[in-house]
Scaffold this motif. Structure first.
Motif, short mmCIF file in Angstrom:
data_model
loop_
_atom_site.label_atom_id
_atom_site.label_comp_id
_atom_site.label_asym_id
_atom_site.label_seq_id
_atom_site.Cartn_x
_atom_site.Cartn_y
_atom_site.Cartn_z
N ALA A 27 36.85 20.08 163.63
CA ALA A 27 37.78 20.40 162.54
C ALA A 27 38.50 19.14 162.07
CB ALA A 27 38.79 21.45 163.00
N SER A 28 38.91 18.31 163.00
CA SER A 28 39.60 17.07 162.64
C SER A 28 38.67 16.13 161.88
CB SER A 28 40.11 16.39 163.92
OG SER A 28 40.66 15.14 163.61
N ALA A 29 37.44 15.98 162.37
CA ALA A 29 36.48 15.10 161.70
C ALA A 29 36.14 15.63 160.30
CB ALA A 29 35.21 14.97 162.53
N THR A 30 35.98 16.92 160.18
CA THR A 30 35.66 17.52 158.88
C THR A 30 36.81 17.31 157.89
OG1 THR A 30 34.31 19.20 159.97
CG2 THR A 30 35.01 19.67 157.72
N ALA A 31 38.03 17.51 158.34
CA ALA A 31 39.20 17.32 157.46
C ALA A 31 39.32 15.86 157.04
CB ALA A 31 40.47 17.78 158.18
N ASP A 32 39.12 14.95 157.98
CA ASP A 32 39.21 13.53 157.65
C ASP A 32 38.12 13.11 156.68
OD1 ASP A 32 41.38 13.31 159.32
OD2 ASP A 32 40.28 12.38 160.98
N LEU A 33 36.91 13.57 156.92
CA LEU A 33 35.80 13.23 156.04
C LEU A 33 36.01 13.81 154.64
CD1 LEU A 33 33.10 11.80 155.88
CD2 LEU A 33 32.00 13.90 156.61
N SER A 34 36.51 15.02 154.57
CA SER A 34 36.78 15.66 153.28
C SER A 34 37.84 14.88 152.52
CB SER A 34 37.24 17.10 153.50
OG SER A 34 37.62 17.68 152.29
N GLU A 35 38.90 14.48 153.20
CA GLU A 35 39.96 13.71 152.55
C GLU A 35 39.43 12.36 152.07
OE1 GLU A 35 44.30 11.71 153.59
OE2 GLU A 35 43.42 13.14 154.98
N LEU A 36 38.60 11.73 152.88
CA LEU A 36 38.02 10.44 152.50
C LEU A 36 37.15 10.57 151.25
CD1 LEU A 36 37.53 7.46 153.22
CD2 LEU A 36 35.61 8.23 154.62
N VAL A 37 36.33 11.59 151.20
CA VAL A 37 35.46 11.81 150.04
C VAL A 37 36.30 12.06 148.79
CG1 VAL A 37 33.79 13.41 149.03
CG2 VAL A 37 33.46 12.57 151.36
N HIS A 38 37.35 12.86 148.92
CA HIS A 38 38.22 13.15 147.76
C HIS A 38 38.90 11.87 147.27
CE1 HIS A 38 37.81 17.47 147.49
NE2 HIS A 38 37.96 17.57 148.81
N GLU A 39 39.35 11.03 148.20
CA GLU A 39 40.01 9.79 147.80
C GLU A 39 39.02 8.84 147.14
OE1 GLU A 39 41.99 8.34 151.29
OE2 GLU A 39 43.55 9.87 151.18
N GLU A 40 37.80 8.78 147.63
CA GLU A 40 36.77 7.92 147.02
C GLU A 40 36.45 8.40 145.60
OE1 GLU A 40 34.24 5.64 148.62
OE2 GLU A 40 35.24 5.47 150.55
N ILE A 41 36.36 9.69 145.42
CA ILE A 41 36.08 10.25 144.09
C ILE A 41 37.23 9.95 143.14
CG2 ILE A 41 35.83 12.41 142.80
CD1 ILE A 41 34.19 13.45 145.21
N ALA A 42 38.46 10.06 143.62
CA ALA A 42 39.62 9.77 142.78
C ALA A 42 39.63 8.30 142.36
CB ALA A 42 40.92 10.12 143.52
N LEU A 43 39.28 7.40 143.29
CA LEU A 43 39.23 5.98 142.96
C LEU A 43 38.15 5.70 141.92
CD1 LEU A 43 40.04 3.04 143.47
CD2 LEU A 43 38.43 3.01 145.37
N ALA A 44 36.98 6.29 142.09
CA ALA A 44 35.90 6.08 141.12
C ALA A 44 36.30 6.61 139.74
CB ALA A 44 34.63 6.77 141.61
N LYS A 45 36.96 7.77 139.70
CA LYS A 45 37.40 8.33 138.42
C LYS A 45 38.38 7.40 137.72
CE LYS A 45 37.00 13.32 139.24
NZ LYS A 45 37.79 14.56 139.40
N ALA A 46 39.32 6.84 138.49
CA ALA A 46 40.32 5.95 137.89
C ALA A 46 39.66 4.70 137.31
CB ALA A 46 41.37 5.56 138.94
N GLU A 47 38.72 4.11 138.05
CA GLU A 47 38.05 2.92 137.55
C GLU A 47 37.19 3.25 136.32
OE1 GLU A 47 36.01 1.44 141.01
OE2 GLU A 47 37.59 -0.01 141.37
N LEU A 48 36.48 4.35 136.35
CA LEU A 48 35.63 4.71 135.22
C LEU A 48 36.46 5.06 133.99
CD1 LEU A 48 32.82 6.73 137.00
CD2 LEU A 48 32.68 4.44 136.02
N ARG A 49 37.62 5.66 134.20
CA ARG A 49 38.50 6.00 133.08
C ARG A 49 38.89 4.74 132.31
NH1 ARG A 49 42.38 8.81 135.90
NH2 ARG A 49 40.92 10.51 136.14
N GLN A 50 39.18 3.65 133.03
CA GLN A 50 39.52 2.39 132.36
C GLN A 50 38.35 1.87 131.54
OE1 GLN A 50 40.60 -0.17 135.59
NE2 GLN A 50 42.71 0.55 135.68
N ASP A 51 37.15 1.89 132.12
CA ASP A 51 35.98 1.38 131.42
C ASP A 51 35.59 2.27 130.24
OD1 ASP A 51 35.78 -0.85 132.98
OD2 ASP A 51 34.33 0.02 134.38
#
Length: 160
Positions: A27-51
């Motif tokens: 459960a801990s690993a799944t929650a951490d991995l899920s949070e990591l994926v969401h943060e990576e997607i948010a970062l990619a969206k922010a960079e792509l929004r600028q471009d």
């Protein structure tokens, strides 16, 4: 001690001998991995929004340059026709000056569009972060733990 070195209580419950159940680990690993994926997607969206914004401005400038160049064609055509007919400085030169002004403006907009397009780059931070995450996940190996021996459970502070 800096903030990064301070232990953070993440609410992990452990038995007195320091082990957690397989379900808790999963459960801990799944929650951490899920949070990591969401943060990576948010970062990619922010960079792509600028471009995308830069590409939109550049595209708009290219469109405006094309429209102005298109508007200049009939004007220059009239100017050339009146110029050949007149061969004097009169109405034809007026049309030629207006047509030339349109072309100069179209050229300036084209240069602005080119400079905006040159500023578009790949999402470097997202790529680096994804590579770092992949490297960390590749280095993770399951660690066998003994079965918890019952008893009371305690909460520990985990250094993040």
């Amino acid at each position: 001690m800096s903030r990064a070195d301070e232990p953070v209580n993440v609410g992990v419950t452990v038995s007195p001998n320091g082990s957690r159940s397989l379900g808790q680990l999963f459960a801990s690993a799944t929650a951490d991995l899920s949070e990591l994926v969401h943060e990576e997607i948010a970062l990619a969206k922010a960079e792509l929004r600028q471009d995308v914004k830069r590409a939109g401005i550049g595209g708009g400038a290219v469109g405006a340059a094309g429209i102005l160049a298109l508007f200049s064609l009939p004007v220059l055509s009239f100017a050339a026709a009146y110029g050949i007919h007149n061969l004097g400085l009169g109405l034809a030169w007026s049309f030629l000056i207006v047509g030339g002004a349109y072309l100069v403006l179209a050229g300036l907009l084209g240069l602005m569009a080119r400079s905006k397009f040159k500023k578009i780059k790949k999402p470097e931070r997202s790529i680096a972060s994804a590579k770092e995450t992949a490297a960390v996940l590749q280095g993770v190996k399951p660690h066998p733990r003994s079965a918890p021996s019952g008893g009371t459970e305690t909460t520990v502070a985990v250094k993040v």
